[in-house]
Design a protein around this motif. Structure first.
Motif, mmCIF file in Angstrom:
data_model
loop_
_atom_site.group_PDB
_atom_site.id
_atom_site.type_symbol
_atom_site.label_atom_id
_atom_site.label_comp_id
_atom_site.label_asym_id
_atom_site.label_seq_id
_atom_site.Cartn_x
_atom_site.Cartn_y
_atom_site.Cartn_z
ATOM 1 N N TYR A 144 0.786 -1.231 0.000
ATOM 2 C CA TYR A 144 0.000 0.000 0.000
ATOM 3 C C TYR A 144 0.819 1.282 0.000
ATOM 4 O O TYR A 144 0.319 2.334 -0.409
ATOM 5 C CB TYR A 144 -0.975 -0.011 1.180
ATOM 6 N N GLY A 181 1.249 1.878 -3.530
ATOM 7 C CA GLY A 181 -0.093 1.958 -4.100
ATOM 8 C C GLY A 181 -0.744 3.301 -3.878
ATOM 9 O O GLY A 181 -1.310 3.908 -4.806
ATOM 10 N N VAL A 182 -0.678 3.795 -2.643
ATOM 11 C CA VAL A 182 -1.232 5.119 -2.330
ATOM 12 C C VAL A 182 -0.518 6.201 -3.136
ATOM 13 O O VAL A 182 -1.141 7.122 -3.669
ATOM 14 C CB VAL A 182 -1.122 5.399 -0.813
ATOM 15 N N ILE A 210 -1.733 6.100 -6.841
ATOM 16 C CA ILE A 210 -3.087 6.652 -7.016
ATOM 17 C C ILE A 210 -3.051 8.172 -6.996
ATOM 18 O O ILE A 210 -3.633 8.844 -7.858
ATOM 19 C CB ILE A 210 -4.028 6.119 -5.921
ATOM 20 N N SER A 254 -3.412 10.785 -10.341
ATOM 21 C CA SER A 254 -4.489 11.772 -10.297
ATOM 22 C C SER A 254 -3.944 13.181 -10.511
ATOM 23 O O SER A 254 -4.544 13.991 -11.235
ATOM 24 C CB SER A 254 -5.222 11.690 -8.952
ATOM 25 N N PHE A 299 -9.055 10.144 -9.929
ATOM 26 C CA PHE A 299 -8.909 9.707 -8.539
ATOM 27 C C PHE A 299 -10.060 8.784 -8.145
ATOM 28 O O PHE A 299 -9.840 7.718 -7.536
ATOM 29 C CB PHE A 299 -8.868 10.923 -7.608
ATOM 30 N N MET A 310 -9.664 5.408 -9.816
ATOM 31 C CA MET A 310 -8.583 4.606 -9.242
ATOM 32 C C MET A 310 -8.966 4.040 -7.884
ATOM 33 O O MET A 310 -8.599 2.912 -7.536
ATOM 34 C CB MET A 310 -7.299 5.437 -9.157
ATOM 35 N N ILE A 311 -9.714 4.800 -7.116
ATOM 36 C CA ILE A 311 -10.215 4.282 -5.844
ATOM 37 C C ILE A 311 -11.207 3.146 -6.097
ATOM 38 O O ILE A 311 -11.165 2.097 -5.435
ATOM 39 C CB ILE A 311 -10.880 5.402 -5.018
ATOM 40 N N SER A 350 -9.403 0.007 -7.125
ATOM 41 C CA SER A 350 -8.650 -0.668 -6.065
ATOM 42 C C SER A 350 -9.550 -1.292 -5.005
ATOM 43 O O SER A 350 -9.088 -2.091 -4.184
ATOM 44 C CB SER A 350 -7.674 0.314 -5.400
ATOM 45 N N THR A 351 -10.833 -0.934 -5.008
ATOM 46 C CA THR A 351 -11.745 -1.493 -4.011
ATOM 47 C C THR A 351 -12.750 -2.462 -4.622
ATOM 48 O O THR A 351 -13.158 -3.434 -3.975
ATOM 49 C CB THR A 351 -12.535 -0.370 -3.302
ATOM 50 N N TYR A 394 0.100 -0.328 -8.915
ATOM 51 C CA TYR A 394 -1.248 0.157 -8.617
ATOM 52 C C TYR A 394 -2.084 -1.011 -8.119
ATOM 53 O O TYR A 394 -2.284 -1.986 -8.855
ATOM 54 C CB TYR A 394 -1.868 0.777 -9.867
ATOM 55 N N GLY A 433 -4.994 -2.180 -8.108
ATOM 56 C CA GLY A 433 -6.356 -2.186 -8.616
ATOM 57 C C GLY A 433 -6.418 -2.449 -10.106
ATOM 58 O O GLY A 433 -5.393 -2.654 -10.768
#
Length: 414
Positions: free
Chosen positions: A66, A69-70, A73, A77, A128, A131-132, A135-136, A393, A395
């Motif tokens: 992560y 990863g964070v 993202i 963005s 953004f 991408m969220i 990833s979820t 990434y 996701g």
């Protein structure tokens, strides 16, 4: 590091462009905004430097996954915001020329700059959000693709042969075995005759397979499960105390494959018998046409002692191998199976639209490709699997994790 430098420059340019916005904020809010703004690129720097100081094999799973990863993202963005601002930068440059100083032009340029700044902000927010979401929600939305492949003069015993291809699992990016168990259930539900895995089981080291052995051992097929190594499986992307540790890492990978009952082909070929028909399955180690990846593959060694059959299949992780060598020197391979590209984990793949930014790096990046009859009696195909896992990434956007089902059909000779 060159990529990091480019991202830093983009960050700085956009941050400078938002100066007027920051000046309107209270002092504490402006300071908080600055800290928030520079955190992603700082996290990426910590990851890059930290991976050299402390081997990634010793990092906690959540931090190894992560932290970059964070950063990815947020930086992607903000890069979208930069893309939206590019026209306003062009207008400012034009304003420096004599014609740009005429009475009506400065006002026009200013209004245009505001428009493109707002466009960039909207684009950044959209990217953004996507991408969220990727990833979820998209990261484990497995997709089964079914493709018929016509093979010239395929023996009747091999008509309808069902091959399931997996690729790029990247176990180092999975925090739980539960989603992988769902994928395994999908694989077994396809009733494959043969299962193949085209490389990149891990991200950095074989230690990442711990906790996933039992799930992967659940993949079975009457003709066997065969695998090759990908560029990530050699331990080239982490630091080792010495060469002996790196060699042990690869030995551990071989032990892992034996443990789960998969047959690892390292520049090797096997003859597989189905009923009374035989076919050749060759597995070459990582072979890339680019200098970005080390070349371990050796086709001469792979084919040593092997005889051409009525059906010949090659497993080669990197699809650039197909154009650079396979089609030229080994045109009798009917089907080459590759992975590696991930479809860049983002793109569009629905309603007949098949596009990904991966196309700018790879001529063949996802799906089935044909050599379109190199000789009157030789037709070859390449299938590029988009991968089951992810790296960098955490996701997937548009390009879903793929389980490929390839069904072989006979094409009669005219």
């Amino acid at each position: 590091m060159p990529l990091f430098a480019l991202l830093f420059i983009i960050d700085w340019l956009v941050f400078a462009d938002l100066r007027a916005f920051r000046q309107k904020l209270p002092r504490f809010a402006s300071l908080s905004f600055g800290i928030f703004w520079w955190t992603p690129v700082s996290l990426l720097l910590v990851f890059l430097v930290g991976s050299v100081v402390v081997s990634l094999t010793h990092w906690p799973d959540w931090l190894r996954i992560y932290l970059p990863g964070v950063a990815v993202i947020a930086l992607v963005s903000k890069t979208a915001l930069f893309v939206g601002l590019l026209p306003s930068y062009a207008f400012r440059l034009l304003a420096l020329f004599p014609f740009g100083k005429q009475s009506f032009i400065p006002g026009f340029f200013r209004r245009a700059g505001i428009f493109f700044r707002n466009t960039g902000i909207a684009l950044s927010v959209l990217v953004f959000a996507l991408m969220i979401l990727g990833s979820t929600w998209g990261v484990y939305r497995f997709r089964v693709t079914e493709t018929e492949v016509g093979i010239r003069n395929l023996p009747p015993e091999l008509e309808g042969l069902r091959i399931v291809q997996l690729s790029d699992i990247h176990l180092g990016s999975w925090v739980s075995a539960k989603p992988l168990a769902r994928a395994v259930s999908l694989v077994q539900g396809l009733n494959p005759d043969l299962v193949v895995f085209t490389g990149d089981m891990v991200n950095y080291s074989t230690a990442e397979v711990q906790g996933f052995e039992e799930v992967l051992a659940g993949i079975r097929a009457p003709l066997g499960v065969y695998a090759i190594l990908g560029n990530h499986d050699y331990g080239d992307y982490t630091s080792w105390r010495n060469q002996a540790d790196k060699e042990k890492n690869l030995t551990d990978m071989e032990i892992f494959y034996k443990k789960i009952g998969w047959n690892l082909l390292r520049n090797q070929s096997v003859i597989i018998l189905k009923d009374s028909a035989e076919f050749l399955l060759s597995g070459v180690e990582n072979w890339s046409a680019t200098n970005r990846f080390r070349k371990y593959g050796d086709m001469q060694k792979t084919l040593q002692g092997a005889e051409i059959q009525s059906l010949n299949i090659l497993l080669s992780h990197d699809p650039t191998h197909w154009d650079a060598e396979v089609k030229i020197k080994y045109p009798w391979f009917d089907l080459t199976l590759s992975g590696h590209t991930h479809g860049m984990q983002m793109g569009i793949d629905f309603s007949g639209i098949h596009w990904s930014p991966a196309k700018f790096l790879y001529e063949e990046w996802g799906g089935l490709y044909s050599s379109q009859g190199r000789t009157p009696d030789e037709d070859g195909y390449l299938y590029v699997n988009a991968g089951l896992g992810h790296i960098g990434y955490p996701g997937r956007i548009g390009i879903r994790p793929e389980i490929s089902l390839l069904i072989l059909k006979n094409i009669q000779e005219y």
